[in-house]
Design an enzyme around this catalytic site. Structure first.
Site, PDB file in Angstrom:
ATOM      1  N   GLY A   6       0.910  -1.139   0.000  1.00 17.13           N
ATOM      2  CA  GLY A   6       0.000   0.000   0.000  1.00 17.13           C
ATOM      3  C   GLY A   6       0.937   1.173   0.000  1.00 17.13           C
ATOM      4  O   GLY A   6       2.130   1.004   0.087  1.00 17.13           O
ATOM      5  N   CYS A   7       0.414   2.359  -0.085  1.00 16.77           N
ATOM      6  CA  CYS A   7       1.332   3.487  -0.147  1.00 16.77           C
ATOM      7  C   CYS A   7       1.970   3.738   1.209  1.00 16.77           C
ATOM      8  O   CYS A   7       3.119   4.070   1.321  1.00 16.77           O
ATOM      9  CB  CYS A   7       0.603   4.717  -0.633  1.00 16.77           C
ATOM     10  N   GLN A   8       1.196   3.577   2.288  1.00  9.98           N
ATOM     11  CA  GLN A   8       1.715   3.981   3.595  1.00  9.98           C
ATOM     12  C   GLN A   8       1.932   2.814   4.543  1.00  9.98           C
ATOM     13  O   GLN A   8       2.995   2.638   5.072  1.00  9.98           O
ATOM     14  CB  GLN A   8       0.748   4.981   4.230  1.00  9.98           C
ATOM     15  N   ALA A  62      -4.800   4.329   0.464  1.00 10.58           N
ATOM     16  CA  ALA A  62      -3.429   3.854   0.515  1.00 10.58           C
ATOM     17  C   ALA A  62      -3.074   3.110   1.788  1.00 10.58           C
ATOM     18  O   ALA A  62      -1.981   3.218   2.280  1.00 10.58           O
ATOM     19  CB  ALA A  62      -2.477   5.031   0.334  1.00 10.58           C
TER      20      ALA A  62
END
Ligand SMILES: Cc1ncc(COP(=O)(O)O)c(C=O)c1O
Lengths: 142, 411
Positions: A51-53, A119
């Site tokens: 995921g992005c974070q 995200a």
């Protein structure tokens, strides 16, 4: 239990919190803490869903025609969400998993976490669970 | 010089920003994400609306009144920007789509003309991806080498290392003026002088500087300077590239097409003079005009007044945050602007950000498009509070309470 019945069970549980975000998130955090942690041998980069974070690791296996998942995340709220999805999908056949709509996430007021821009890896994790189910299905039928 | 410190009337300022009166998750919005994009004052919103209500026409093309009027306004906007940056000439101001677009323009055109295998390009460890990737791609295409100025624990550039990296192989030094993750204000004038001593060209990424301080490009003496309108209270989709006249003249066009030419035939095209050579197609007309409105708005309050107020807020927030157990500030440079990044031991930034959001507080969490920097600090990301002159100490107090609550919930 059928997937939709488990979903209903969760919806009923969350009903108690009403509009109180605080207890809802406290519950998610508790769920996150109780998630059976993935065996460290599976906590490898190839099991990592980016995921992005927050990062999520997912391991899927098939036992007697039904799929087991174990997972972990470095963010506790993500972990709580993951725990919910696993509770719904685990111990079901590949087809049941592939066809699951997972409407409960919306129904318990956590839809915002399903936005692809959120995200937190949840959307990607659900995708990965279904893909794993498909892969494991073709493995048993071949 | 005697300086009259004018106090900023924050109540009045807040009333200029319509969005600040809305609610989020049932709570009054507290917006601490101006570093990602700033909110817009009514005068900017009205400028955009009026453009569509009364002024819409294409520029530089028509004989008719609407077209001539809007062309005049667009060029006045350019003049406002020139004056604001203290550029020597109006044609040194090129309208682009934003800071990222400006950097890509320079990397592509400068690269095409001046970069070859064996050359070196220097960036820093604290750069935004927008000031890394265009140079990295250029290096991959040409065989040039990308060198990186390291930072110290406080998040300041190691200037001694920078000096030792300089040689006549270095063709470009591209550094941010203010770090979007650490808040560090870099000594760009000194960097420029050092780079010029080895004949390297200098680009300064001013995306996070322009909203918070007076910038004088002639004083810095850099060759290129860029920023985005949306971070200085202007519209999205528009930005600026300042380039020294002699450099802009030396660069080939970037994108070509309508608007960039003096004459076209299938044998030979003669490109227009600056800045039109770089402005292909119909530009973001209302964006340019809206940016000028934003700059005029900021100047009416005064950037010195804004900087002083924001500095006071930052000191206050830093002090209050430092009192929280297990909270680690990321970026403690002596010279800082507007941004406070931190990490709470044992809590993922995403979890904290989620719980703050539930309390109506908008912060940014994650790597802030500065992944190499996160790697350097060995953390997955930070929570970033970026301040603007519409924020208040009361909001910071609420942030501290909300943060304490988040930490308690997560433990
Ligand atoms: C330092 C810095 N440079 C460049 C950019 C890119 O700006 P834009 O996305 O407006 O092109 C940003 C935006 O966050 C930034 O903070």
């Amino acid at each position: 239990m059928e997937i939709e019945k488990i979903e209903q069970e969760i919806i009923d549980e969350f009903e108690l919190f009403g509009k109180d975000w605080e207890s809802k998130y406290e519950h998610l955090i508790e769920l996150g803490k109780s998630l059976p942690i993935i065996d460290p041998i599976y906590k490898t980069d190839d099991k990592l869903i980016r995921g992005c974070q927050s990062r999520v690791w997912l391991y899927s296996e098939i036992v007697n025609g039904k799929i087991n998942f174990s997972a972990d995340s470095d963010a506790i709220i993500t972990k709580g969400l993951v725990a919910l999805v696993i509770r719904v999908l685990a111990n079901h056949t590949p087809d049941e998993i592939i066809n699951a709509k997972l409407n409960f996430i919306n129904a318990i007021g956590l839809k915002e976490h399903l936005s692809p821009t959120r995200a937190n890896g949840l959307v990607n994790m659900i995708k990965q669970m279904k893909m794993d189910a498909l892969a494991l299905k073709s493995k048993i039928s071949s | 010089m005697t300086q009259h410190k004018i106090k900023l009337d924050v109540t009045k300022i807040r009333s200029d920003f319509p969005i600040l009166s809305r609610e989020v998750n049932g709570q009054p919005l507290i917006y601490f994400d101006s570093g990602a994009t700033a909110q817009k004052p009514r005068i900017v919103i009205d400028t955009l609306t009026n453009y569509y209500l009364h002024d819409n026409a294409n520029i530089h093309r028509g004989v008719h009144k609407l077209s001539q009027d809007i062309t005049t306004k667009y060029e006045e906007a350019r003049a406002t920007i020139q004056k604001h940056l203290n550029a020597q000439h109006i044609h040194e101001i090129v309208f682009t789509c934003g800071a990222t677009d400006s950097i890509n323009l320079v990397a592509a055109t400068f690269g095409k003309k001046f970069i070859k295998a064996g050359d070196e390009i220097i960036v820093s460890e604290m750069e935004h991806h927008s000031n890394i990737l265009p140079w990295q791609m250029l290096c991959e295409e040409t065989g040039a080498t990308l060198k990186v100025i390291p930072i110290n624990d406080a998040g300041e550039l190691k200037m001694d290392e920078f000096k030792s990296m300089l040689s006549n192989k270095v063709k470009m030094v591209a550094v941010t003026h203010v770090s979007n993750t650490l808040g560090t204000i870099n000594p760009v004038k000194e960097i420029t002088a050092l780079a010029h001593a080895v004949d390297a060209c200098v680009l300064i990424d001013g995306a996070q500087a322009v909203p918070h301080m007076k910038v004088d490009v002639q004083n810095i003496a850099c060759d290129f300077y860029c920023f985005s309108a949306h971070k200085i209270y202007g519209p999205t989709g528009v930005g600026v590239l300042y380039g020294k006249e002699n450099w802009l003249n030396k660069l080939p066009p970037y994108r070509t097409g309508g608007g960039t030419i003096k004459s076209v035939s299938f044998n030979k095209t003669i490109y227009a003079d600056l800045p039109l050579k770089f402005e292909a197609g119909t530009p973001h007309i209302e964006g340019g005009i809206g940016l000028a409105a934003a700059i005029n708005y900021v100047n009416k309050i005064g950037l010195d007044t804004i900087a002083a107020y924001e500095h006071e807020l930052m000191e206050y927030a830093t002090e209050k945050l430092s009192e929280i157990n297990g909270l680690r500030l990321i970026g403690t440079a002596k010279n800082k602007a507007s941004v406070i990044s931190f990490f709470v031991d044992g809590a993922h930034p995403f979890d904290i950000g989620t719980i703050l959001d539930k309390q109506g507080i908008a912060v940014r969490t994650g790597h802030h498009c500065t992944q190499p920097l996160m790697t350097c600090y060995k953390i997955p990301g930070t929570i970033r509070v970026s301040l603007a002159f519409y924020n208040t100490k009361e909001e910071i107090k609420k942030l501290i309470d909300a943060l304490n609550k988040a930490i308690k919930m997560l433990n």
